[in-house]
Design a protein around this motif. Sequence first.
Motif, PDB file in Angstrom:
ATOM      1  N   THR A  52       0.857  -1.188   0.000  1.00  0.00           N
ATOM      2  CA  THR A  52       0.000   0.000   0.000  1.00  0.00           C
ATOM      3  C   THR A  52       0.890   1.234   0.000  1.00  0.00           C
ATOM      4  N   ALA A  53       0.586   2.174  -0.876  1.00  0.00           N
ATOM      5  CA  ALA A  53       1.281   3.461  -0.886  1.00  0.00           C
ATOM      6  C   ALA A  53       0.261   4.547  -0.589  1.00  0.00           C
ATOM      7  N   ASN A  54       0.515   5.309   0.450  1.00  0.00           N
ATOM      8  CA  ASN A  54      -0.400   6.352   0.914  1.00  0.00           C
ATOM      9  C   ASN A  54       0.259   7.710   0.659  1.00  0.00           C
ATOM     10  N   LEU A  55      -0.256   8.463  -0.310  1.00  0.00           N
ATOM     11  CA  LEU A  55       0.373   9.715  -0.730  1.00  0.00           C
ATOM     12  C   LEU A  55      -0.405  10.925  -0.238  1.00  0.00           C
ATOM     13  N   ARG A  56       0.306  12.009  -0.054  1.00  0.00           N
ATOM     14  CA  ARG A  56      -0.312  13.262   0.397  1.00  0.00           C
ATOM     15  C   ARG A  56      -0.916  14.033  -0.771  1.00  0.00           C
ATOM     16  N   ALA A  57      -0.170  14.178  -1.869  1.00  0.00           N
ATOM     17  CA  ALA A  57      -0.626  15.007  -2.987  1.00  0.00           C
ATOM     18  C   ALA A  57      -0.171  14.362  -4.291  1.00  0.00           C
ATOM     19  N   ARG A  91      -3.933  13.189  -2.935  1.00  0.00           N
ATOM     20  CA  ARG A  91      -4.314  12.346  -1.814  1.00  0.00           C
ATOM     21  C   ARG A  91      -4.927  11.061  -2.367  1.00  0.00           C
ATOM     22  N   VAL A  92      -4.157   9.990  -2.327  1.00  0.00           N
ATOM     23  CA  VAL A  92      -4.579   8.728  -2.940  1.00  0.00           C
ATOM     24  C   VAL A  92      -3.865   7.579  -2.248  1.00  0.00           C
ATOM     25  N   ASN A  93      -4.516   6.437  -2.202  1.00  0.00           N
ATOM     26  CA  ASN A  93      -3.907   5.192  -1.749  1.00  0.00           C
ATOM     27  C   ASN A  93      -3.835   4.229  -2.928  1.00  0.00           C
ATOM     28  N   PHE A  94      -2.660   3.671  -3.146  1.00  0.00           N
ATOM     29  CA  PHE A  94      -2.491   2.583  -4.098  1.00  0.00           C
ATOM     30  C   PHE A  94      -2.426   1.280  -3.320  1.00  0.00           C
ATOM     31  N   PHE A  95      -3.098   0.243  -3.823  1.00  0.00           N
ATOM     32  CA  PHE A  95      -3.069  -1.061  -3.177  1.00  0.00           C
ATOM     33  C   PHE A  95      -2.858  -2.129  -4.238  1.00  0.00           C
ATOM     34  N   VAL A  96      -1.858  -2.994  -4.037  1.00  0.00           N
ATOM     35  CA  VAL A  96      -1.636  -4.138  -4.926  1.00  0.00           C
ATOM     36  C   VAL A  96      -1.323  -5.350  -4.076  1.00  0.00           C
ATOM     37  N   THR A  97      -1.731  -6.518  -4.541  1.00  0.00           N
ATOM     38  CA  THR A  97      -1.474  -7.746  -3.807  1.00  0.00           C
ATOM     39  C   THR A  97      -1.433  -8.918  -4.771  1.00  0.00           C
ATOM     40  N   ASN A 108      -1.757 -15.018  -9.248  1.00  0.00           N
ATOM     41  CA  ASN A 108      -2.628 -13.862  -9.447  1.00  0.00           C
ATOM     42  C   ASN A 108      -1.998 -12.592  -8.910  1.00  0.00           C
ATOM     43  N   ILE A 109      -2.399 -11.495  -9.520  1.00  0.00           N
ATOM     44  CA  ILE A 109      -2.022 -10.156  -9.076  1.00  0.00           C
ATOM     45  C   ILE A 109      -3.253  -9.283  -9.241  1.00  0.00           C
ATOM     46  N   THR A 110      -3.507  -8.399  -8.288  1.00  0.00           N
ATOM     47  CA  THR A 110      -4.652  -7.499  -8.410  1.00  0.00           C
ATOM     48  C   THR A 110      -4.345  -6.213  -7.658  1.00  0.00           C
ATOM     49  N   GLY A 111      -5.194  -5.217  -7.838  1.00  0.00           N
ATOM     50  CA  GLY A 111      -4.955  -3.958  -7.152  1.00  0.00           C
ATOM     51  C   GLY A 111      -6.002  -2.929  -7.502  1.00  0.00           C
ATOM     52  N   ARG A 112      -5.920  -1.789  -6.831  1.00  0.00           N
ATOM     53  CA  ARG A 112      -6.910  -0.735  -7.027  1.00  0.00           C
ATOM     54  C   ARG A 112      -6.388   0.586  -6.463  1.00  0.00           C
ATOM     55  N   LEU A 113      -7.156   1.644  -6.733  1.00  0.00           N
ATOM     56  CA  LEU A 113      -6.927   2.958  -6.156  1.00  0.00           C
ATOM     57  C   LEU A 113      -8.003   3.268  -5.131  1.00  0.00           C
ATOM     58  N   PHE A 114      -7.643   4.019  -4.108  1.00  0.00           N
ATOM     59  CA  PHE A 114      -8.596   4.627  -3.190  1.00  0.00           C
ATOM     60  C   PHE A 114      -8.408   6.131  -3.300  1.00  0.00           C
ATOM     61  N   THR A 115      -9.443   6.846  -3.689  1.00  0.00           N
ATOM     62  CA  THR A 115      -9.330   8.294  -3.883  1.00  0.00           C
ATOM     63  C   THR A 115     -10.330   9.082  -3.043  1.00  0.00           C
ATOM     64  N   VAL A 156     -21.567  -1.761  -3.532  1.00  0.00           N
ATOM     65  CA  VAL A 156     -20.377  -1.914  -2.709  1.00  0.00           C
ATOM     66  C   VAL A 156     -19.208  -2.306  -3.607  1.00  0.00           C
ATOM     67  N   GLN A 157     -18.010  -1.990  -3.129  1.00  0.00           N
ATOM     68  CA  GLN A 157     -16.808  -2.290  -3.896  1.00  0.00           C
ATOM     69  C   GLN A 157     -15.935  -3.300  -3.182  1.00  0.00           C
ATOM     70  N   CYS A 158     -15.297  -4.155  -3.968  1.00  0.00           N
ATOM     71  CA  CYS A 158     -14.306  -5.075  -3.418  1.00  0.00           C
ATOM     72  C   CYS A 158     -13.114  -4.260  -2.920  1.00  0.00           C
ATOM     73  N   PRO A 159     -12.644  -4.507  -1.703  1.00  0.00           N
ATOM     74  CA  PRO A 159     -11.527  -3.731  -1.178  1.00  0.00           C
ATOM     75  C   PRO A 159     -10.197  -4.048  -1.869  1.00  0.00           C
ATOM     76  N   ARG A 160     -10.132  -5.131  -2.629  1.00  0.00           N
ATOM     77  CA  ARG A 160      -8.887  -5.527  -3.291  1.00  0.00           C
ATOM     78  C   ARG A 160      -8.794  -5.049  -4.733  1.00  0.00           C
ATOM     79  N   CYS A 161      -9.914  -5.050  -5.453  1.00  0.00           N
ATOM     80  CA  CYS A 161      -9.852  -4.743  -6.887  1.00  0.00           C
ATOM     81  C   CYS A 161     -10.858  -3.693  -7.326  1.00  0.00           C
ATOM     82  N   ALA A 162     -11.715  -3.214  -6.409  1.00  0.00           N
ATOM     83  CA  ALA A 162     -12.720  -2.173  -6.671  1.00  0.00           C
ATOM     84  C   ALA A 162     -13.876  -2.657  -7.544  1.00  0.00           C
TER      85      ALA A 162
END
Length: 256
Positions: A79-84, A86-92, A99-106, A240-246
Amino acid sequence: MSEPVPVEEFTRIESIFVRHRNVLAVRGQMTPIYTDYYLHLMQHGLRHPEELDTMLKDLLAGLTLHLVARPWAETIAWTANLRAPRVNFFVTGGSIGENITGRLFTEEIREPDRDLFYSQTTTQGGGEPRTSTLQVDGRDPLHWIEQYYTQSEQRPARLFRLPDETFVLVAAQPDFDEEWFEALTPEIIAALESTEETKLLETRRFRFHCGCDLQKILPILGSWRDRPDELFEGAEAIRVQCPRCAARYTVTRDMM
């Protein structure tokens, strides 16, 4: 029984040992992963700003290579949590599930006082997850991963973008050639097998795939089961959104 996934839908990752330089080069052409990623976005009506989209794809590529540099039985999440911005990147992902998956949190993101990178590694068979946190700088996810290797893997690594959506991770091994390592360029990496003595150690394969479905999403809402009016706020259904892939799912009151 589900249909087997055609091999061409997977990205093939090669783990190559460079003799005399004592480094591991992990290489993959990410087009199959990126294709499935974009199909996923289209299926669920998702669209990201170009810069954030590129950064998420770089993290997907970087984690895929890192997984092949690590033992098979690990599942790793970054997880990368950025200030500007303001976004969270998540990959797993994990090698066993291929498998590989991921999403943004904005939305509704707590603003950190600095840009932070989190890693969690879980090993199949139990045990406490291994976690690490570090401060990162810049807007290049490949640089974040290099910083992660220096601090948490305690060995240097370098990542390279090559043409045709190919990425290479070069990770130092004991007694590596430090001068050669520091002088590496994308051009040197592209010609590695014609200029150095190399040995292919193994190959693994990955695809962009979360594995979520509505039955796996519903338990997340379990705490609302006794408070449906608060959850639905007068509506008959919510999204609702999947917390892993949105991925987006519609949940109705009777499903609760």
